[in-house]
Enzyme design. Sequence first.
Site, PDB file in Angstrom:
ATOM      1  N   SER A  35      44.891  32.212  34.247  1.00 13.59           N
ATOM      2  CA  SER A  35      43.633  31.465  34.306  1.00 13.59           C
ATOM      3  C   SER A  35      43.708  30.062  33.715  1.00 13.59           C
ATOM      4  O   SER A  35      42.894  29.215  34.054  1.00 13.59           O
ATOM      5  CB  SER A  35      42.542  32.257  33.600  1.00 13.59           C
ATOM      6  OG  SER A  35      42.844  32.375  32.229  1.00 13.59           O
TER       7      SER A  35
ATOM      8  N   HIS B 283      41.610  37.089  39.015  1.00  9.33           N
ATOM      9  CA  HIS B 283      41.313  35.735  39.495  1.00  9.33           C
ATOM     10  C   HIS B 283      41.775  35.531  40.935  1.00  9.33           C
ATOM     11  O   HIS B 283      42.093  34.405  41.329  1.00  9.33           O
ATOM     12  CB  HIS B 283      41.976  34.681  38.597  1.00  9.33           C
ATOM     13  CG  HIS B 283      41.206  34.394  37.340  1.00  9.33           C
ATOM     14  ND1 HIS B 283      40.061  33.621  37.328  1.00  9.33           N
ATOM     15  CD2 HIS B 283      41.411  34.777  36.068  1.00  9.33           C
ATOM     16  CE1 HIS B 283      39.597  33.534  36.089  1.00  9.33           C
ATOM     17  NE2 HIS B 283      40.394  34.233  35.309  1.00  9.33           N
TER      18      HIS B 283
ATOM     19  N   LYS C 113      34.011  38.520  38.754  1.00 10.89           N
ATOM     20  CA  LYS C 113      34.332  37.128  39.071  1.00 10.89           C
ATOM     21  C   LYS C 113      33.879  36.832  40.509  1.00 10.89           C
ATOM     22  O   LYS C 113      32.690  36.658  40.737  1.00 10.89           O
ATOM     23  CB  LYS C 113      35.821  36.869  38.826  1.00 10.89           C
ATOM     24  CG  LYS C 113      36.136  36.953  37.324  1.00 10.89           C
ATOM     25  CD  LYS C 113      37.516  36.475  36.957  1.00 10.89           C
ATOM     26  CE  LYS C 113      37.662  36.321  35.452  1.00 10.89           C
ATOM     27  NZ  LYS C 113      38.389  37.436  34.812  1.00 10.89           N
TER      28      LYS C 113
END
Length: 400
Positions: free
Chosen positions: A184, A212, A243
């Site tokens: 990240s 992610h 997310k």
Amino acid sequence: MYTDELRSLLLENLERARESGTFKKERIITTRQGTRVGVMTTGEVLNFCANNYLGLSGDQRLVDRACSILQERGFGLSSVRFICGTQDLHRELEGRVSGFLSKEDTILYSSCFDANGGLFEPLLTDNDAIISDQLNHASIIDGIRLCKAKRFRYAHADMEDLEEALITARGCRTKAVVTDGVFSMDGDIAPLPAICDLAEKYGALVIVDDSHATGFIGDTGRGTLEYHGVTDRVDIVTSTFGKALGGASGGFTSGPSEIIEMLRQRSRPYLFSNTLAPVITGTTLAVLDIIEGSSSERDRLRENQRRFRRGMKEAGFRIREGDHPIVPVLFGHLRDDAALAQEFADRLLAKGIYAIGFFYPVVPRGESRIRVQLSAAHTTEQVDRCIGAFRETGEELGVV
Ligand SMILES: *Cc1c(COP(=O)(O)O)cnc(C)c1O
């Protein structure tokens, strides 16, 4: 008894955190999550720091779906899964995620933090070995700590170092290599083909945390396994619903059916923590409908990412090259980079652009950056406003 001694110790440590710049202050948002958010102290700003990659967090289709699920299934289930916390929705979502990722089965958790926290201990003993990228997420590190397997750490994305660890771990029964799919801080994608080659050579399991990536990386959004063409070579995937997939909460582990069954029997965050709320479970099914039904969000995200990267380079900024909507704007080559990045982020906020600066001691000296995260929901005009604010601030501070 809460003693004065403990109180002053805590106050001292908090003061030290403030002085060293690691104290975290929270900005209070007064609206839905989205590209435009109300912030209590600064008013309306454009948000460039959410993991809202597909722009679904405040999506009206999902809000409507959530309302109808709430009406139908109620608010809570007040139980863990194996007592009375499994609705048909939970099994349906597990099946849908398995199909989406081409894995045999899936187990849901309240978060990906729990998925990783409960992954290793049920599967591995002190006869086994876990080999982990040095920059893996905190939840992987904690999950490994809870397990008795021997621990090896390899330098970030360093395949020679990974091979050395695999050689050292040769005598262990089961060996598992674990990595974030996307890291990240830099938005860099793990070198999965090389990891899978080494894992095959030394007979090791491969585990990828794709938090992610799930929903937007790869042509159809299946994540880094699809991006790298290694769907069949990665054994276990963990990821989050918190997310890109609507951004509420929840996580999961997908993999071979025996492994998932063992987790249902032994994984402590699954056994001893409440089931995922029906509203999240049911609405996440609608998220998968959106992602599987159309590529329009993914296409928008890719366009925004490319436009931002291109515009920033034209404006004279250094960015970390990559193929991910996390775009770090680098200040490390400049004098006084930590103070500069901090001042830069403050000025951006004053211009209505909300992005986060990372500087020493959060990142090593000389690696200060402002991390920008693009969303499919950003309009072209908003992306351009962000580039414009960077350009203007860069000129004010003599950076470009
Ligand atoms: C965000 C993140 C998590 C935590 O996910 P939650 O569902 O919010 O607990 C775990 N691993 C990685 C790599 C992440 O980026």
